[in-house]
Design a protein around this motif. Structure first.
Motif, short mmCIF file in Angstrom:
data_model
loop_
_atom_site.label_atom_id
_atom_site.label_comp_id
_atom_site.label_asym_id
_atom_site.label_seq_id
_atom_site.Cartn_x
_atom_site.Cartn_y
_atom_site.Cartn_z
N ALA A 84 32.93 -10.21 15.87
CA ALA A 84 32.68 -11.21 16.88
C ALA A 84 31.62 -10.83 18.10
CB ALA A 84 34.10 -11.47 17.35
N LYS A 87 28.12 -10.99 16.60
CA LYS A 87 27.68 -12.36 16.33
C LYS A 87 27.03 -12.98 17.88
CE LYS A 87 29.94 -14.79 13.32
NZ LYS A 87 30.98 -15.51 12.48
N SER A 249 43.80 -10.70 21.67
CA SER A 249 43.29 -12.00 22.08
C SER A 249 44.59 -12.75 22.66
CB SER A 249 42.84 -12.59 20.77
OG SER A 249 41.78 -12.24 20.15
N SER A 259 34.63 -11.84 25.06
CA SER A 259 35.34 -12.94 24.26
C SER A 259 34.15 -13.86 23.90
CB SER A 259 36.68 -13.17 24.59
OG SER A 259 36.46 -14.03 25.68
N ASP A 261 34.97 -17.89 21.71
CA ASP A 261 35.58 -18.79 20.83
C ASP A 261 37.00 -18.37 20.84
OD1 ASP A 261 33.04 -20.01 20.36
OD2 ASP A 261 32.74 -18.89 18.46
N THR A 263 38.50 -15.59 20.92
CA THR A 263 38.76 -14.30 20.26
C THR A 263 38.15 -13.35 21.02
OG1 THR A 263 38.47 -15.45 18.13
CG2 THR A 263 38.44 -13.14 18.20
N PHE A 265 36.72 -9.42 21.92
CA PHE A 265 35.67 -8.59 20.96
C PHE A 265 36.23 -7.18 20.97
CE2 PHE A 265 32.03 -10.79 23.35
CZ PHE A 265 31.97 -11.67 22.26
#
Length: 290
Positions: A84, A87, A249, A259, A261, A263, A265
């Motif tokens: 995550a 990305k 989370s 974080s 979306d 979620t 990290f």
């Protein structure tokens, strides 16, 4: 030795050296597939390698210690940062660093989702290659420096070892006699877990890395629990810290660095990779960071 003996010695020594070289070369080639994790080379990995070369990432970054040494070595990046985080970072690095403050010059590459997924697969493959400990002290992803010193935090923590009696204590090691202090044991877990907490967090005030500084975490946690902004299930500070380790989370720390979306990290693997005893020790150590 006379000339004949000298010549014979040179011939024999050369022959033995050549034979040894050939044996070692054959042995290396025999193990290449195993050492390079070749069975895990998927089309996504190959695509990621092509993206790596197409964007000249090696002009700044290094892999296996090879590259420009201008930016961090990425050999083990997928073990230090979750998917995550990687990305979100590759989508827009500017959200993670203030270029003026941190002197980060990571350009926004406008990579497609397919390219980013490929790069992450490539990094994951690289991180699982048996590089036999090279580079010995990979550069971590942080530009932070400790207050009052010109040494970067990565220099101070990337090679850190926690030793007892001159022997480095491995993750999960049982405490030795006289080493029963849960805070001391928790600090060892903090430094030796996989990935090490020191890869993302500092314990120095104001030194934020991939994760926020943990200096004063107890006071900040108390304020959060009393604020009404807390979204998790913990009832007290130790419960909140435990939750943050095993269910990161449950409550998201505000900020695009931490974080995306919905979620966090923060890695989600500590709950199964660490024993309940180790998690309790880690919480005890964090509770000492008043």
């Amino acid at each position: 030795m006379n000339k004949r003996q000298t010549r014979l010695f040179a011939i024999i020594a050369t022959a033995l050296s050549a034979a040894l070289f050939l044996i070692l070369t054959f042995d290396s080639h025999r193990k290449f597939d195993q050492l390079t994790n070749a069975e895990s080379i998927t089309p996504a990995v190959t695509h990621g390698k092509n993206v790596w070369h197409k964007n000249n990432c090696i002009n700044c970054h290094t892999i296996f210690g090879e590259g420009a040494y201008y930016a961090p070595d990425l050999t083990k990046i997928s073990k230090l940062r979750g998917e995550a985080y990687l990305k979100a970072y590759m989508k827009d690095p500017s959200k993670f660093y203030d270029e003026t403050r941190h002197r980060r010059l990571m350009p926004k590459q406008d990579l497609s989702d397919e390219d980013i997924a490929g790069l992450i697969a490539f990094f994951d493959w690289v991180s699982n290659v048996d590089n036999q400990g090279w580079p010995p002290r990979p550069i971590l992803v942080t530009g932070a420096t400790m207050p009052g010193t010109d040494r970067s935090l990565e220099q101070q923590t990337s090679g850190a070892k926690v030793e007892r009696g001159g022997i480095e204590a491995p993750p999960g090691a049982r405490p030795l006699a006289g080493d029963e202090n849960p805070i001391a044991l928790g600090e060892r877990v903090f430094r030796t877990a996989t990935p090490a907490c020191t890869a993302c967090h500092s314990t120095a005030p104001g030194v934020n890395m991939a994760g926020p500084s943990l200096a004063g975490i107890v006071g900040r946690s108390e304020a959060l629990l009393a604020s009404g902004d807390y979204k998790g299930h913990a009832k007290d500070v130790s419960g909140y810290l435990h939750e943050s380790i095993v269910e990161p989370s449950a409550h998201l720390v505000p900020g695009p660095m931490y974080s995306a979306d919905g979620t966090s990290f923060m890695p989600t693997t500590y709950g199964k990779d660490l024993t309940p005893e180790q998690i309790d020790q880690l919480v005890a150590y964090l509770m000492s960071l008043k």
